[in-house]
Write an enzyme that holds these catalytic residues in place. Structure first.
Site, PDB file in Angstrom:
ATOM      1  N   THR A  58       5.780   3.627  -9.113  1.00 46.28           N
ATOM      2  CA  THR A  58       5.212   4.980  -9.591  1.00 46.28           C
ATOM      3  C   THR A  58       6.222   5.853 -10.081  1.00 46.28           C
ATOM      4  O   THR A  58       6.143   6.694 -11.183  1.00 46.28           O
ATOM      5  CB  THR A  58       4.979   5.750  -8.050  1.00 46.28           C
ATOM      6  OG1 THR A  58       3.905   5.118  -7.323  1.00 46.28           O
ATOM      7  CG2 THR A  58       4.503   7.168  -8.292  1.00 46.28           C
ATOM      8  N   GLU A  98       1.795  -7.166  -1.000  1.00 49.60           N
ATOM      9  CA  GLU A  98       2.339  -6.372   0.462  1.00 49.60           C
ATOM     10  C   GLU A  98       1.925  -7.537   1.360  1.00 49.60           C
ATOM     11  O   GLU A  98       1.060  -8.412   1.397  1.00 49.60           O
ATOM     12  CB  GLU A  98       1.069  -5.239   0.975  1.00 49.60           C
ATOM     13  CG  GLU A  98       1.448  -3.933   0.071  1.00 49.60           C
ATOM     14  CD  GLU A  98       0.599  -2.997   0.664  1.00 49.60           C
ATOM     15  OE1 GLU A  98       0.905  -1.863   0.381  1.00 49.60           O
ATOM     16  OE2 GLU A  98      -0.264  -3.001   1.544  1.00 49.60           O
ATOM     17  N   GLY A 108       1.618  -2.510  -5.227  1.00 47.01           N
ATOM     18  CA  GLY A 108       2.526  -3.943  -5.255  1.00 47.01           C
ATOM     19  C   GLY A 108       1.975  -4.957  -4.254  1.00 47.01           C
ATOM     20  O   GLY A 108       1.359  -4.482  -3.335  1.00 47.01           O
ATOM     21  N   ASN A 154       8.646   3.015   2.552  1.00 48.98           N
ATOM     22  CA  ASN A 154       8.661   3.862   1.273  1.00 48.98           C
ATOM     23  C   ASN A 154       8.247   5.141   1.477  1.00 48.98           C
ATOM     24  O   ASN A 154       7.170   5.436   2.023  1.00 48.98           O
ATOM     25  CB  ASN A 154       7.575   3.009   0.195  1.00 48.98           C
ATOM     26  CG  ASN A 154       7.656   3.545  -1.320  1.00 48.98           C
ATOM     27  OD1 ASN A 154       8.588   4.721  -1.394  1.00 48.98           O
ATOM     28  ND2 ASN A 154       6.835   3.119  -2.074  1.00 48.98           N
ATOM     29  N   SER A 156       5.330  -3.023  -2.885  1.00 48.74           N
ATOM     30  CA  SER A 156       5.436  -1.602  -2.510  1.00 48.74           C
ATOM     31  C   SER A 156       6.820  -1.240  -2.359  1.00 48.74           C
ATOM     32  O   SER A 156       7.829  -2.034  -1.505  1.00 48.74           O
ATOM     33  CB  SER A 156       4.875  -1.689  -0.998  1.00 48.74           C
ATOM     34  OG  SER A 156       4.721  -0.581  -0.544  1.00 48.74           O
ATOM     35  N   GLY A 157       7.405  -0.155  -2.651  1.00 51.75           N
ATOM     36  CA  GLY A 157       8.637   0.394  -2.679  1.00 51.75           C
ATOM     37  C   GLY A 157       9.576  -0.021  -3.710  1.00 51.75           C
ATOM     38  O   GLY A 157      11.063   0.097  -3.867  1.00 51.75           O
ATOM     39  N   SER A 176       4.605   5.814  -1.147  1.00 47.42           N
ATOM     40  CA  SER A 176       4.027   4.239  -1.490  1.00 47.42           C
ATOM     41  C   SER A 176       2.543   4.742  -2.232  1.00 47.42           C
ATOM     42  O   SER A 176       1.678   5.398  -1.604  1.00 47.42           O
ATOM     43  CB  SER A 176       3.811   3.542   0.028  1.00 47.42           C
ATOM     44  OG  SER A 176       3.103   2.495  -0.444  1.00 47.42           O
ATOM     45  N   SER A 177       2.287   4.031  -3.150  1.00 45.21           N
ATOM     46  CA  SER A 177       0.964   4.092  -3.995  1.00 45.21           C
ATOM     47  C   SER A 177      -0.233   3.181  -2.879  1.00 45.21           C
ATOM     48  O   SER A 177      -0.226   2.267  -2.842  1.00 45.21           O
ATOM     49  CB  SER A 177       0.958   3.372  -5.278  1.00 45.21           C
ATOM     50  OG  SER A 177       1.932   4.173  -6.204  1.00 45.21           O
TER      51      SER A 177
END
Length: 1009
Positions: A109, A390, A388, A156, A104-105, A159-160
């Site tokens: 995306t 985590e 991603g 982030n 993540s981050g 973040s997705s």
């Protein structure tokens, strides 16, 4: 070229490192990050480091640099991998996919958006409207899904919180014609996760709505412009963000409009988001045994937003309807149960909203009316952008699912890039030194294995009768997984002080050890929602909201199947996703997060090293260094490159395709850079492949030119035969139509000689189209009119013939310039004899006879009384006599004694005015022009200018001399060598024309009405 990028930026491909070690890898990664080179290759894998700043490397100029280029022809870039996937799809007619992974981050995306942007930019060169519409839809759908599926976190801004896999469908020309989106695990579980570092609402559109929505909209939704006023988003509202919520809100609204959402549907979306925010603020308390809503003023607000009754909303929140046999009772919730139901409702509403949005977008962008037999094969490029790996301070069920997803993707990467590659070398008999790597299949089995995996144990616990707690679930895990090397808990490892008894367990993932808290696992896996809420929303008068809850139509007494658990649904979707990706040719983007503070300057060595290790990038470099960059079966290789060699084009006569490929590569000088397997040829370096592509492209041009030449020749010959046949038919048909026309003309004009008007009244027949152009020149009509004119003229006397010729000459020169030419009367010519009294006529006749003997002229062309101006600028009466030799000026007061004689060869032109006056100017070679105004006409007002001009023109024409006739006003002339202008002006009460001097010449005043 990527290999030739300056060494100050480090190595553009990790395969080119001098020493393949972690230290060398990290140093090269650090140098490139600090120098602004965020992309690096590992063979065909792109390693991307999040720059945490805007970079000017994605514009139209950059797109043109990578369009149609080979992978190693330009420096590393996302566009290069996107172009490689597109070319593979278009050249080999094979489905491809781009897998974007990382924690993540790390920038996944953004990477997916740039890939979509590139594919949209390089397709549809002919600007077909339908293709442009599809491209616009695909790009706009990305904007909408990102707004509803991403969240703002302390790590982030974007973040997705969901996984997105988009298939883009292409036609046989390589233009996008549609697509389909699959979404995985929208993180609806985080609404009530108070300790989670995420915002409490898994959509950062809620911040756009609260902070960026217009005042009028917020008032209609009963929303304040302060995120801190709402429990679900107040934690996220305190986070700093680089995002402009107001502009993003407008961008999302515009995107939804472009995609095709109606205004009513968009407003319903806003109402649902507002409902979730208000639900989060609802508080419950008890008064004895009765549960109450503390802030009851929110109930009518919710009823208004959900388009349902207040009583129904209040009952659904406080009571649960239970069916016991035939009886139906209302069971009141405790405050804790009501809070749980509230949060479950908010999660479910948001989940249904997101799924509905995805479904609507799919309905709009799906491929319609496509028939492979007509349009060719429909190929696909898939783009996977998924959450991603985590590791948080408190990891729960959603982190467990997300990390399982990343384990599956890592397993796919291992299978396709590492394991599959080494196994292929062994299978093909290529000499190979085995490279050790970590295979995470054991971790995947730990999670998903039937009856033994964590998901199966969790489902079993959820299905047990009686009260099942998270602690009992953890006991089941400890019992069944006690001996597994990648699982532990405090009970199994009493010395692990960081693990809590009856709460925590740890899994040794490929990315590192992650400690999970079992608190909430059972509830989140069941993901149950009371049927009362479903019936409440199904009975809404809002058709959009009603359509989201079809199961709400079931009555309370109807028995339904036990729904699948959230874990099982997610596991099934992940297995399906991996199978889908494995069926395509994969391309990888591995994203790395350089630091945790979003700094564009900081490169945390240990943070990045950990990501490089768990992504398996170093093992990937080793496999690439030891292996081959490209491999292909012999028939497919020959099919693509056989035109390079004379031994293989167009077909070879060697014993096998393998021998043909060997002969081709030897001819190109690449025998030291290739290996020959049992069924495939292996090429070690990309440079060799790139050179083959260059040679092929050059030969394809020649082949295309040859084929074009042959085909154009065939087309020309066919066209010639068709044209020749058509010409013969046209020629015969034209001949027939002309003959028919001539026969008809002959029939109509057969007896014109005997007719009184010699056939003038006979109407000409309509000519056929073949003679239309002939008719434009009136050829037949001209012939007919000439014959008719000749017939009339033949009966005329010589004097009448001269008069006709004079009239024709006057008509040709003055038609359209003067109104009255006198064509309707007979032209006398010598008016001094025909109109004068006997005495003046006798005097004039004597004088003219003397002049005829003296000057030997043959005939008189014209004579008339005139008014002229003398050299003293006085007006005088005179007479003019024009013969075929001279122009005479006479004095009527002196028995018409000749005053001046001008030879006609000295006359260069005649000028007259366009009015009714009788002004005539004779221009001479010596610039001593004669200016006169005809007068004394009987009857008065008769115009004789046309007769004078016609007589002169006819005479000059008979002598084959040219006379310039001008019709102008005012008239320019010369008097005694001096330039002057004559202007005609009408005057009332004037009996005869008068000349007067003016500044620029003379003014002729004529009698006016």
């Amino acid at each position: 070229m990527a290999e030739h990028e300056s060494l100050e930026f480090g190595k553009a491909d990790f395969v080119l490192l001098d020493d393949v070690s972690m230290d060398e890898f990290m140093e090269n990664l650090r140098i490139r990050f600090e120098k602004g080179r965020i992309y690096t290759y590992i063979g065909e894998v792109v390693v991307s480091v999040n720059p945490y700043r805007a970079m000017n490397i994605y514009g139209r100029d950059t797109i043109e640099q990578y369009k149609g280029r080979e992978l190693y022809e330009r420096p590393p870039h996302l566009f290069a991998i996107a172009d490689a996937a597109y070319k593979a799809m278009k050249r080999r007619n094979k489905d491809t996919c781009i897998v974007i992974s990382g924690e993540s981050g790390a920038g996944k995306t953004e990477a997916s958006k740039y890939i979509m942007q590139y594919i949209a930019a390089i397709t549809n060169p002919h600007q077909r409207a339908e293709v442009e519409r599809v491209k616009n839809m695909l790009l706009k759908s990305n904007c909408v899904l990102e707004a509803f599926g991403n969240a703002k976190t302390n790590r982030n801004d974007n973040s997705s919180r969901f996984g997105k896999y988009m298939d883009i469908n292409f036609d046989f020309k390589g233009d996008p014609i549609g697509g389909h989106i699959s979404n995985y695990l929208l993180e609806k579980c985080s609404l009530d996760c108070q300790s989670c570092p995420l915002t409490l609402l898994s959509s950062f559109l809620s911040f756009q709505l609260v902070k960026g929505g217009p005042e009028s909209l917020l008032r209609s939704l009963h929303i304040q412009k302060d995120p801190a006023a709402y429990n679900y988003i107040k934690v996220g509202g305190q986070l700093k963000s680089s995002i402009n919520d107001s502009s993003d809100f407008k961008a999302v609204a515009d995107a939804m409009k472009v995609i095709g959402f109606t205004g009513e549907e968009v407003h319903t979306v806003y109402k649902i988001l507002a409902t979730i925010l208000h639900l989060g603020n609802m508080k419950f308390d008890s008064d004895g045994d009765v549960t109450l809503i503390e802030n009851g003023n929110l109930v009518p607000v919710l009823a208004e937003l959900l388009a349902t009754k207040q009583e129904s909303v209040e009952k659904a929140l406080l009571y649960r309807t239970v069916a016991t046999g035939r009886d139906v009772i209302d069971k009141q919730h405790t405050p804790q149960e009501a809070s749980y139901g509230r949060d479950a409702l908010a999660k479910a509403i948001y989940d249904r909203l997101f799924c509905w949005i995805v479904g609507c977008i799919n309905d709009i962008i799906e491929v319609k009316n496509y028939d492979a037999r007509i349009h060719g094969k429909n190929t696909v490029i898939g783009v996977l952008d998924i959450y991603g790996f985590e590791i948080f301070q408190n990891n729960s069920f959603e982190q467990f699912c997300i990390n399982y997803c990343n384990e599956k993707l890592q397993q796919l990467f291992i299978q396709l890039v590492l394991k599959q590659e080494q196994e292929e070398y062994q299978r093909e008999g290529i000499p190979w030194k085995h490279i050790d790597y970590f295979n995470n299949q054991i971790i995947v089995d730990l999670v998903e294995q039937q009856h033994k995996g964590i998901f199966s144990i969790l489902d079993e616990a959820c299905m047990n009768v009686g009260k099942v707690t998270d602690e009992l679930f953890l006991q089941a895990l400890n019992s069944k997984l006690a001996k597994h090397a990648h699982y532990t808990s405090r009970k199994l490892s009493p010395t692990e002080k960081c693990l809590e008894f009856d709460r925590d367990f740890r899994i040794r993932h490929y990315a590192g050890d992650v400690t999970y808290s079992v608190v909430g696992f059972i509830d989140k896996n069941k993901d149950t929602l009371f049927q009362d809420f479903k019936r409440l929303l199904y009975n809404s008068s809002n058709p959009v909201l009603k359509a989201m809850w079809p199961e709400g139509k079931l009555s309370i007494t109807e028995v339904t199947k036990r729904p699948l658990t959230a874990g099982t649904l997610f596991k099934t979707s992940m297995i399906s996703l991996v199978e889908n990706l494995a069926s395509k040719e994969p391309y990888y983007v591995r994203c790395i997060k350089p630091n945790d503070v979003k700094s564009p300057l900081l490169f945390e060595q240990e943070r990045c090293r950990h990501q490089v290790e768990y992504l398996g990038l170093l093992e990937n470099v080793r496999v690439r260094r030891a292996g081959f960059a490209y491999r292909q079966t012999y028939p497919r290789f020959l099919q693509r490159y056989k035109m390079i060699s004379q031994f293989t084009w167009p077909n070879h006569d060697l014993p096998s395709d393998r021998e043909a490929v060997k002969r081709l590569l030897q001819g190109c000088g690449f025998e030291h850079d290739v290996a020959y397997g049992k069924t495939k040829v292996f090429i070690r370096t990309p440079r060799t492949l790139f050179t083959l592509e260059e040679q092929r492209a050059e030969m394809v041009k020649r082949i295309v030119l040859f084929l074009q030449k042959v085909w154009r020749g065939a087309l020309a010959r066919m066209r010639y035969r068709r044209m020749r046949a058509a010409l013969i038919i046209i020629r015969v048909y034209r001949r027939y139509k002309v003959k028919s026309y001539i026969r008809e003309v002959n029939r109509r004009f057969k007896n014109v000689r005997t007719m009184k008007d010699h056939g003038k009244h006979v109407k000409w027949p309509m000519p056929p189209k073949v003679l239309r152009r002939f008719e434009e020149f009136n050829v037949f009509l001209v012939f007919s009119l000439r014959w008719w004119a000749w017939t009339l003229i033949r009966s005329l006397s010589p004097e009448d013939v001269l008069q006709v010729r004079a009239k024709v000459a006057a008509l040709e020169s003055l038609k359209g310039h003067r109104a009255d030419l006198g064509l309707q009367r007979a032209w006398e010519g010598n008016y001094m004899v025909s109109e004068g009294n006997p005495e003046t006529a006798s005097s004039f006749t004597l004088v003219s006879s003397d002049l005829q003997r003296k000057d030997k002229f043959m005939r008189v062309l014209f004579s008339s009384n005139v008014r002229k101006i003398n050299r003293f600028h006085k007006c005088e009466d005179r007479a003019v006599l024009i013969t075929d030799r001279h122009l005479y000026k006479m004095d009527p007061l002196k028995q018409y004694r000749p005053m001046k004689s001008i030879p006609l060869y000295n006359v260069t032109g005649v000028s007259v005015s366009p009015g009714k006056d009788q002004l005539v100017v004779f221009h001479t070679k010596d610039s001593r022009d004669l200016i006169v105004c005809l007068q004394g006409m009987v009857p008065a007002g008769e115009s004789r200018v046309g007769e004078l001009v016609g007589a002169l023109l006819s005479h000059f024409k008979s002598e084959k001399r040219k006379l310039q006739v001008s019709v102008v006003s005012p008239i320019q002339c010369s008097m005694h060598g001096r330039k002057c202008t004559i202007v005609v002006e009408p005057k009332i009460n004037l009996s005869q024309p008068e000349f007067t001097k003016s500044r620029s010449g003379y003014i002729l005043a004529v009698p006016g009405n």
